[in-house]
Design a protein around this motif. Sequence first.
Motif, PDB file in Angstrom:
ATOM      1  N   THR A 114       4.153   3.795 -11.943  1.00  0.00           N
ATOM      2  CA  THR A 114       4.124   2.928 -10.773  1.00  0.00           C
ATOM      3  C   THR A 114       5.243   3.319  -9.824  1.00  0.00           C
ATOM      4  N   ASP A 115       6.380   3.659 -10.386  1.00  0.00           N
ATOM      5  CA  ASP A 115       7.550   3.906  -9.554  1.00  0.00           C
ATOM      6  C   ASP A 115       8.205   5.262  -9.761  1.00  0.00           C
ATOM      7  N   TYR A 116       7.917   5.939 -10.868  1.00  0.00           N
ATOM      8  CA  TYR A 116       8.335   7.340 -10.943  1.00  0.00           C
ATOM      9  C   TYR A 116       7.186   8.107 -10.306  1.00  0.00           C
ATOM     10  N   LEU A 117       7.385   8.510  -9.077  1.00  0.00           N
ATOM     11  CA  LEU A 117       6.266   9.069  -8.311  1.00  0.00           C
ATOM     12  C   LEU A 117       6.206  10.576  -8.493  1.00  0.00           C
ATOM     13  N   ILE A 118       5.018  11.060  -8.784  1.00  0.00           N
ATOM     14  CA  ILE A 118       4.784  12.504  -8.779  1.00  0.00           C
ATOM     15  C   ILE A 118       3.728  12.783  -7.707  1.00  0.00           C
ATOM     16  N   PRO A 119       3.735  13.972  -7.151  1.00  0.00           N
ATOM     17  CA  PRO A 119       2.818  14.235  -6.035  1.00  0.00           C
ATOM     18  C   PRO A 119       1.357  14.051  -6.441  1.00  0.00           C
ATOM     19  N   THR A 120       0.573  13.529  -5.518  1.00  0.00           N
ATOM     20  CA  THR A 120      -0.876  13.458  -5.710  1.00  0.00           C
ATOM     21  C   THR A 120      -1.516  14.539  -4.842  1.00  0.00           C
ATOM     22  N   ILE A 121      -2.824  14.588  -4.893  1.00  0.00           N
ATOM     23  CA  ILE A 121      -3.547  15.576  -4.087  1.00  0.00           C
ATOM     24  C   ILE A 121      -3.285  15.337  -2.595  1.00  0.00           C
ATOM     25  N   ALA A 156       4.255  -7.249  -2.235  1.00  0.00           N
ATOM     26  CA  ALA A 156       3.837  -5.926  -1.788  1.00  0.00           C
ATOM     27  C   ALA A 156       2.318  -5.815  -1.678  1.00  0.00           C
ATOM     28  N   GLY A 157       1.608  -6.917  -1.902  1.00  0.00           N
ATOM     29  CA  GLY A 157       0.148  -6.863  -1.840  1.00  0.00           C
ATOM     30  C   GLY A 157      -0.317  -6.524  -0.436  1.00  0.00           C
ATOM     31  N   ASP A 158      -1.028  -5.437  -0.300  1.00  0.00           N
ATOM     32  CA  ASP A 158      -1.404  -4.996   1.046  1.00  0.00           C
ATOM     33  C   ASP A 158      -2.454  -5.914   1.663  1.00  0.00           C
ATOM     34  N   GLY A 159      -3.434  -6.312   0.826  1.00  0.00           N
ATOM     35  CA  GLY A 159      -4.477  -7.189   1.345  1.00  0.00           C
ATOM     36  C   GLY A 159      -3.896  -8.529   1.770  1.00  0.00           C
ATOM     37  N   VAL A 160      -2.986  -9.049   0.965  1.00  0.00           N
ATOM     38  CA  VAL A 160      -2.391 -10.344   1.272  1.00  0.00           C
ATOM     39  C   VAL A 160      -1.685 -10.282   2.625  1.00  0.00           C
ATOM     40  N   CYS A 161      -0.980  -9.212   2.878  1.00  0.00           N
ATOM     41  CA  CYS A 161      -0.226  -9.077   4.134  1.00  0.00           C
ATOM     42  C   CYS A 161      -1.192  -9.140   5.325  1.00  0.00           C
ATOM     43  N   ALA A 162      -2.271  -8.369   5.244  1.00  0.00           N
ATOM     44  CA  ALA A 162      -3.238  -8.379   6.349  1.00  0.00           C
ATOM     45  C   ALA A 162      -3.848  -9.770   6.511  1.00  0.00           C
ATOM     46  N   LEU A 163      -4.185 -10.398   5.394  1.00  0.00           N
ATOM     47  CA  LEU A 163      -4.834 -11.712   5.451  1.00  0.00           C
ATOM     48  C   LEU A 163      -3.895 -12.787   5.987  1.00  0.00           C
ATOM     49  N   VAL A 164      -2.613 -12.644   5.695  1.00  0.00           N
ATOM     50  CA  VAL A 164      -1.652 -13.612   6.224  1.00  0.00           C
ATOM     51  C   VAL A 164      -1.586 -13.481   7.748  1.00  0.00           C
ATOM     52  N   ALA A 165      -1.605 -12.254   8.243  1.00  0.00           N
ATOM     53  CA  ALA A 165      -1.581 -12.062   9.699  1.00  0.00           C
ATOM     54  C   ALA A 165      -2.847 -12.634  10.334  1.00  0.00           C
ATOM     55  N   ILE A 200       4.509   1.631   4.408  1.00  0.00           N
ATOM     56  CA  ILE A 200       5.346   2.783   4.083  1.00  0.00           C
ATOM     57  C   ILE A 200       5.487   2.947   2.579  1.00  0.00           C
ATOM     58  N   GLY A 201       5.280   4.178   2.161  1.00  0.00           N
ATOM     59  CA  GLY A 201       5.569   4.543   0.774  1.00  0.00           C
ATOM     60  C   GLY A 201       6.067   5.971   0.820  1.00  0.00           C
ATOM     61  N   VAL A 202       6.801   6.404  -0.201  1.00  0.00           N
ATOM     62  CA  VAL A 202       7.305   7.780  -0.131  1.00  0.00           C
ATOM     63  C   VAL A 202       6.299   8.780  -0.690  1.00  0.00           C
ATOM     64  N   VAL A 206       0.665   4.331  -3.791  1.00  0.00           N
ATOM     65  CA  VAL A 206       2.082   4.000  -3.782  1.00  0.00           C
ATOM     66  C   VAL A 206       2.247   2.533  -3.413  1.00  0.00           C
ATOM     67  N   ILE A 207       3.213   1.901  -4.051  1.00  0.00           N
ATOM     68  CA  ILE A 207       3.511   0.514  -3.727  1.00  0.00           C
ATOM     69  C   ILE A 207       4.301   0.489  -2.430  1.00  0.00           C
TER      70      ILE A 207
END
Lengths: 769, 291
Positions: free
Chosen positions: A687-694, B119-128, B181-183, B188-189
């Motif tokens: 969930t949080d140790y991220l490895i690259p995806t496609i 961090a729920g993406d759907g919840v954020c949109a629905l709240v707006a 945003i996610g890295v 990604v959460i």
Amino acid sequence: MSQTITRSEIRHGIGSSPTRPDGAAKAAGEYAFSSDLFPDEALFGVTLRSPHQHARIISIDTSKALAIAGVFAVVTADDVPGKATYGLIASDQPVFASDVVRYIGEPVAAVAAIDEETSRRACAAIVVVYEPLEPLVDAELACQEGAASIHPDGNIIRHQHVLHGDPTVKGDVVVEHEYVIGMQDQAFLGLEAAVAFPDEDGGGVDCHVATQWLHEDRAQVAACLGLAEESVRLTLGGVGGAFGGREDISLQVHVCLLALTCGKPVRMHYDRVESFLGHVHRHPAKIWMRHHATSDGRLVNIEARFLFDGGAYASTSSAVLVNAVTHTQGPYQCPNAVVEGIVVRTNNLPCGAMRGFGVVQACFAHEQQMDRLAEKCGLSPLELRRRNAMHTGDTLVTGQVVESVAPVTECIDNLAALPMPGSTVGTHSYLLPGGAGNTTRSDNVHRGVGWAFAIKNLMYSEGFDDFSSARCRLEDGRITLKFATAEVGQGFITIAAQIARTVLGIEAVDLDTIDTNVGSAGSTSASRQTWMSGGAVDAVCRVVRERIFEHHAAASGCNPLALAVEGTDLVDTTTSERTPIEEVVRGLTIDEEVVYRHRATVHLDERGQGNCHTAFAFVGHRAVVDVDVELGLVRVVEIATAQDVGRALNPLSVTGQIEGGIAQGLGLALMEEIIQEDGRIKNPSFTDYLIPTIADMPPVVAHLIEIPDPQAPLGAKGVGEPPTISSTPAIIAAINDAIVNATGSTQKIHRVPVRPLDIVEAAYGGTAD
Amino acid sequence: MPVYLPDTTEEVLSLLAAHPNAMLLAGGTDVMVGINHQHGLRQETSIIALRNVSELSRYTIDDTASTISLGASVTWTALEEAPFVERVRCLAEAARTVGSRQIRNAGTIGGNIATASPAGDGVCALVALDAQLMLSSATGSRQIALTDFVTGPKRTSRADNEVITSVEVPIVKGWQSYAKIGVRNAMVISIAGVAVVLNTEHRSVSIALGSVGPVIIRATEAETALAQQIDWERCSISADDLDDGARLAATAASPITDHRSTAAYRKHAVQVLTKRLVQRGLRDLAERGPS
Ligand SMILES: Cc1cc2nc3c(=O)[nH]c(=O)nc-3n(C[C@H](O)[C@H](O)[C@H](O)COP(=O)(O)OP(=O)(O)OC[C@H]3O[C@@H](n4cnc5c(N)ncnc54)[C@H](O)[C@@H]3O)c2cc1C
């Protein structure tokens, strides 16, 4: 007058790319990884681990656990019949902690019960009383004089200097900086797993395990169990990736001990969380470097200091450190150097082998330095590197002469000649930084290009007796190869058969089980198996071929020295007479085994001098990135690479190593880091140790530099590690370039993985508001 | 452990009445991760799987009421492919950011809401979008605003015997979008998420912020300021006013520093995303011309 010759060809020989023997099963999900081994009657083993970073064990009470129905055994340090500790270089790591625990996750006990749930309940019922001790978490503090020692062997695992030439030489141009590399995980997808079957009389054990080195495991397991090595028989379980993380013992001793204690088969497998605790990681490092050059950019001296955090136990730390310090100069000439390297124990997670083995850290630092130097000399990054490129015959800072083919200039020039990818205009936001997050449009994007180059030693170093064995049996016109080479996904099983086909002219090649019923193959690491086990297979097949020649000569009266294998024919080169080899070998049975060794190496002396390495490979990477500097988000657009491979025995396999290695290098550059807080992993799952995806992995353009190395069997160099090494600094260099293009800031990223805020701050200076 | 597979909402409600501690299972993409982390479930836990309750997977459009009613079991994929997707674009874009194709095929809106992650993406949109929830139990039904339903991080006012039956999403005239945003570029959460709705009919702005507080946050001061400063005729705003509005949004955020990111970056990201989304919205509206 011309004569028509009908030449036969061998299919699936050297230079072709046949399908992996396990490929279809893996693609279909039918391949049995070691975690898929479920013998019906097997008990399930679970490890109890320390919740403390540093603590004294006051007492362990297993009675409640043993009282649970379905529990067959609870074992602790007291139950280890042989040596209490193990380790690849120093034997300093307890099978189970007895007096002191030194990291969160250190094994304290293990349980075997009828099923996983019961085992876990029993584990939870073991009462361990700890007295917490002050943890040592900072590597810098750990190596200071007077620092409290956390292990009987002391904190300093190795302190190695490299002093070469005149270390006082100063350059016209000087650049220096400190670099930080975070802790990366191997993140192999196939988790640690094994099954152990005890002998009926309890005098020995069979263990099926996913490992990188069966014989080394066997030696360590046997010592801890107090058994003779022959009584411990290991078979390779299906391995789903390794990357160094399976070089050390994890569950091997535990599972065998439980099986012997219970007199029943026991299986263990870790989940992802436990896997993060159960194997060693890439060393986090702090590296300071000062490069001195003439005003036209020629290196004259490098000063450097490496500080590696080895974590609680030594593992291969000392060898990792030697790799780092001896690769300080990178693939460049430099007459003088003064380098200090220290690797210490702390109460953090133990670190050891991971793809690139110390060179990843060194390369990140030296390549960022080369960019800084280029900037200061007013040269392009490529021109600076051309002026300093290493060649065969050059001397390393260790005094060792590079005898390997060293095509650094070829790497630079071939990479520079590759076309650039197109622009972002019209690109869907999914392909821009931020990807699926919909953060970025092309007008938020700045492009950057970065370059990095690396030298990597191949095989083991510093006097290690590094060998590989292979057996070849010819019977009924078929070849059976037997070796203990761990197939971890790299494709040795494919090329082993290819080598045999080409050398012997026989297409039917079977592979025997990979186990300890043959001599050691050494470790599947250090980019060594193509060279070492490939060398052993090549050598044993040549021995068998000589026997075939002798047999044919005896039968046909020709001169055995005049015989050659061409395709699937035996050719008498004096008469041009061709006989299909299958006819020649009919009824013939030959069985041979050989041991292949590489040249001897020596231990570094106090001044870090000596021919400590065996051979070298070279590589270059060019990264093109799109950066949303305002948000600090990165999309790698393309990685181009030129890699010195000697000779591609299987071009598809080589490409696989290159693409996979680059993905891992990209991971270190942009996202992969184990984050510890007070020794506890904050992100111990995918969930949080991220490895690259496609969605993160760009197209790779690979140019293979094929100059067969005269000293390598079949001319082929190892290819597994180099792709991981300079891809990371190339991406960071490209981000630095994008920052300049965006805001004109020449502040640079000096840490990996880079975090979004690092980019924002480098671009805009200070904390952006 | 017993697993029930009811076919109707009615059956779900009576099962819930009989087993108040039962766990509802929709796509399982949150439930199964939780079970994995705790190495399985206690034997006595019963599970009520919603997969056969087809009425929960339906959606309907009520044009007179200007709402879209989404059954709780509507998956992200179904949403992305729905014929009305343009009319709840913000939610569709949030759906697009959820996990991977496999996760979106299984994961549902109801599951996202019940999990109530900040961090729920759907919840954020629905709240707006000012969404309302419909909940039912054996003893009755109730409607509640989503913002009232979520009471804390992963906490809601759902009673043990209640099931979310649907989400009522207003259809807004104007423009809406979601960005996160996610890295990593997918799967990604969220480190920070922003949903912006520009309501041209009421000349109002709504902004919801994800992952920057214990629950999804409405940036009300920014909403008011931007609604006032936007020239709704020209669909434009001065650069300074936009910057001020974005800054107010960042002020509304109360993020923490954790292993995913820092509080400073999260605030910065909220500001940049708010600015970008409002800018994109006004540009699109201006191009579209008076509707
Ligand atoms: C790899 C991966 C990536 C993910 N990525 C994202 C992401 O990017 N963004 C994001 O927001 N989420 C993400 N998630 C989380 C998850 O996918 C979503 O929250 C999803 O919407 C959950 O829906 P589900 O149907 O799978 O819920 P389930 O797991 O089935 O249930 C979740 C919770 O909701 C309850 N529940 C389900 N239906 C109802 C109902 N009708 N009434 C009352 N309670 C109910 C369950 O009892 C449970 O407590 C990810 C998950 C995974 C595994």
